[in-house]
Design a protein around this motif. Structure first.
Motif, mmCIF file in Angstrom:
data_model
loop_
_atom_site.group_PDB
_atom_site.id
_atom_site.type_symbol
_atom_site.label_atom_id
_atom_site.label_comp_id
_atom_site.label_asym_id
_atom_site.label_seq_id
_atom_site.Cartn_x
_atom_site.Cartn_y
_atom_site.Cartn_z
ATOM 1 N N SER A 61 0.812 -1.219 0.000
ATOM 2 C CA SER A 61 0.000 0.000 0.000
ATOM 3 C C SER A 61 0.843 1.266 0.000
ATOM 4 O O SER A 61 0.301 2.354 0.160
ATOM 5 N N HIS A 62 2.156 1.138 -0.178
ATOM 6 C CA HIS A 62 3.023 2.324 -0.143
ATOM 7 C C HIS A 62 4.302 2.048 -0.914
ATOM 8 O O HIS A 62 4.638 0.895 -1.206
ATOM 9 N N ALA A 64 1.653 6.834 -0.574
ATOM 10 C CA ALA A 64 0.702 5.732 -0.695
ATOM 11 C C ALA A 64 0.578 5.316 -2.156
ATOM 12 O O ALA A 64 0.796 6.122 -3.070
ATOM 13 N N THR A 85 -0.222 -6.616 4.248
ATOM 14 C CA THR A 85 -1.198 -7.037 3.252
ATOM 15 C C THR A 85 -1.068 -8.524 2.957
ATOM 16 O O THR A 85 -2.008 -9.155 2.469
ATOM 17 N N LYS A 100 -2.506 -8.250 -5.533
ATOM 18 C CA LYS A 100 -1.778 -6.994 -5.676
ATOM 19 C C LYS A 100 -0.903 -7.058 -6.920
ATOM 20 O O LYS A 100 -0.397 -8.124 -7.291
ATOM 21 N N THR A 102 -10.435 -1.591 10.316
ATOM 22 C CA THR A 102 -9.052 -1.821 9.919
ATOM 23 C C THR A 102 -8.381 -2.718 10.953
ATOM 24 O O THR A 102 -8.880 -2.878 12.085
ATOM 25 N N ASP A 132 -1.815 2.440 -4.836
ATOM 26 C CA ASP A 132 -2.919 1.504 -5.002
ATOM 27 C C ASP A 132 -2.405 0.318 -5.808
ATOM 28 O O ASP A 132 -2.051 0.475 -6.978
#
Length: 315
Positions: A25-26, A47, A154, A98, A211, A49
């Motif tokens: 995510s980063h 960040a 993740t 991902k 979260t 996506d």
């Protein structure tokens, strides 16, 4: 790390290298003083996506580097999650939730052109391996002979180290040193131990979408559903890791990644799973000490040693 570049500059060119750490995510870029006492000179994090197109992902990977004051490095090492062809710099992603767009993409060429360096100026290392090397080299007071590191975020990253060297193909080590494809209850481990899995389990129990950070906060307060959601994941991790820690004859297990900031509500179930799975007596189980800095220092250390024989590698 903040979104802004930080630190000081002025290190000799020969003593520095650029590091880009790509997470789920980063992306973080840093200039690292790779001398006798490595340190992060400056860094920037943005960040990203993981569902973006290939071109957009490549742009996002190098975007933090363009924020650095000293961004003219000619040597870069990229800490990249798997599955990835680290020698060729080609994406092997697919069915891992991902970076699907990077499957079969020449990531090395794409990043080199954007950074303005020659393709051979970019090397790739597994992100969990970089994390593990950083912790082994700089995170603990002692360097054990055999160390295993898992990173929780993740997904589940992993690396097996023998005296600081990455082991991917040896008796007692899972293929490539990766634990995420290992089976737990008939499914890949990441279906139980990952951000998405923990969130899904907590939602199933409560009907609320939270979260992992929120779930951990609730676990600290003793909320039963939050505790049970985390315990399920950590117990599964311990049970799955235990036989490999035993076969590798590990001296230390280091746990890192974004989730480790919630270590007090993770460690109990993890240790219980490890014990039930048959971990070796005397195994040292510790949380990361360096956190976000670990893969940056580890990648720089790896770059210094990767082409050297073990007898010539710097301490």
């Amino acid at each position: 790390m903040s979104d802004d570049a930080q630190g000081t500059t002025g290190m000799p060119e020969a003593a520095t290298c650029g590091v880009i750490e790509v997470g789920g995510s980063h992306a973080t870029a840093a200039i690292v003083d790779a001398g006798a006492s490595p340190r992060v000179v400056e860094s920037a994090t943005l960040a990203l996506d993981p569902a973006l197109s290939a071109e957009a992902l490549l742009d996002a990977f190098i975007a933090p580097a363009l924020r650095l004051r000293e961004s003219s490095a000619t040597r870069w090492v990229v800490a990249m999650p798997g599955p990835f062809d680290y020698e060729r710099g080609i994406g092997v992603f697919g069915a891992v939730a991902k970076f699907d767009a990077l499957r079969d993409v020449d990531v090395r060429a794409g990043m080199a052109s954007r950074l303005g360096v020659a393709p051979d100026g970019i090397r790739f290392v597994n992100d969990a391996a970089a994390y593990a090397i950083g912790e082994w080299a700089y995170g603990a007071g002692t360097r054990v002979e055999r160390q295993v590191c898992v990173t929780l975020g993740t997904g589940v990253g992993s690396a097996f180290l023998d005296r600081g060297r990455i082991v991917t193909d040896a008796d007692g080590v899972p293929p490539d040193g990766w634990v995420y494809p290992l089976q737990f209850a008939g499914r890949p481990l990441e279906d139980t131990v990952s951000t998405r899995a923990i969130v899904a389990e907590h939602t199933r129990r409560t009907g609320r979408a939270c979260t992992v950070k929120q779930i951990a906060a609730e676990a600290v307060e003793g909320q039963a559903d939050a505790v049970a959601s985390l315990d399920r994941a950590m117990s599964a991790l311990g049970l799955t890791l235990a036989p490999w820690l035993a076969s590798f004859r590990a001296d230390r297990l280091t746990v890192g990644g974004s989730m480790v900031r919630s270590w007090p509500v993770l460690s109990g179930a993890l240790r219980d799973g490890l014990a039930r799975g048959g971990t070796p007596d005397g195994l040292d189980v510790v949380p990361s000490r360096l956190l976000d800095t670990a893969p940056l220092l580890g990648a720089a250390h790896w770059l210094r040693t990767v082409d050297l024989p073990a007898s010539a590698a710097p301490d």
